[in-house]
Design an enzyme around this catalytic site. Structure first.
Site, PDB file in Angstrom:
ATOM      1  N   GLY A   1      34.988  55.027  32.630  1.00 22.20           N
ATOM      2  CA  GLY A   1      35.368  53.623  32.663  1.00 22.20           C
ATOM      3  C   GLY A   1      36.591  53.316  33.490  1.00 22.20           C
ATOM      4  O   GLY A   1      37.282  52.322  33.261  1.00 22.20           O
TER       5      GLY A   1
ATOM      6  N   ALA B   1      29.859  49.721  34.398  1.00 21.30           N
ATOM      7  CA  ALA B   1      30.361  50.631  33.360  1.00 21.30           C
ATOM      8  C   ALA B   1      30.014  52.064  33.718  1.00 21.30           C
ATOM      9  O   ALA B   1      28.918  52.340  34.212  1.00 21.30           O
ATOM     10  CB  ALA B   1      29.746  50.292  32.006  1.00 21.30           C
ATOM     11  N   CYS B   2      30.963  52.964  33.490  1.00 23.25           N
ATOM     12  CA  CYS B   2      30.720  54.389  33.646  1.00 23.25           C
ATOM     13  C   CYS B   2      31.340  55.101  32.440  1.00 23.25           C
ATOM     14  O   CYS B   2      32.132  54.493  31.711  1.00 23.25           O
ATOM     15  CB  CYS B   2      31.273  54.922  34.961  1.00 23.25           C
ATOM     16  SG  CYS B   2      33.065  54.921  35.088  1.00 23.25           S
ATOM     17  N   PRO B   3      30.990  56.366  32.214  1.00 18.57           N
ATOM     18  CA  PRO B   3      31.489  57.053  31.019  1.00 18.57           C
ATOM     19  C   PRO B   3      33.014  57.052  30.896  1.00 18.57           C
ATOM     20  O   PRO B   3      33.541  56.805  29.812  1.00 18.57           O
ATOM     21  CB  PRO B   3      30.943  58.471  31.158  1.00 18.57           C
ATOM     22  CG  PRO B   3      29.722  58.311  31.989  1.00 18.57           C
ATOM     23  CD  PRO B   3      30.041  57.204  32.949  1.00 18.57           C
TER      24      PRO B   3
END
Length: 102
Positions: free
Chosen positions: A12, A8-10
């Site tokens: 996404g 997951a990343c900010p």
């Protein structure tokens, strides 16, 4: 060995998918079963179930943001890394995670 992984990343989008692909490839190349869940712009994709967790030996969380339902992995050894580490060297992330199980 059976592994579950969450990326997951900010935003996404890019890093979430890149990390998921890298971890899955590294695990399969070393003969491990893996189920990867992506949490991003499209919500949760390929969600890890309670049964997946029950059958798993290890969890890898490659994240750059808070993930949903992180507490469900409390029964497993969890190797949590920054998502960039998984993109750059998923093999090392996997090797470090496997040390938690031995």
């Amino acid at each position: 060995m059976k592994i579950v992984a969450v990326t997951a990343c900010p935003a996404g989008i890019a890093h979430t998918n890149m990390a998921a692909t890298a971890i899955e490839k590294a695990a399969k190349n070393k003969g491990h079963e893996i189920k990867g869940e992506k949490q991003g712009a499209l919500g949760i994709q390929n969600e890890i179930t309670d049964k997946d967790i029950q059958d798993a030996d290890l969890a890898i969380l490659a994240v750059a943001t808070k993930i949903e339902k992180e507490s469900r992995f409390e029964s497993l050894p969890v190797h949590k890394v920054k998502i960039d580490e998984a993109v750059k060297d998923a093999g090392k992330v996997l090797d470090d995670a496997l040390k938690l199980v031995k």
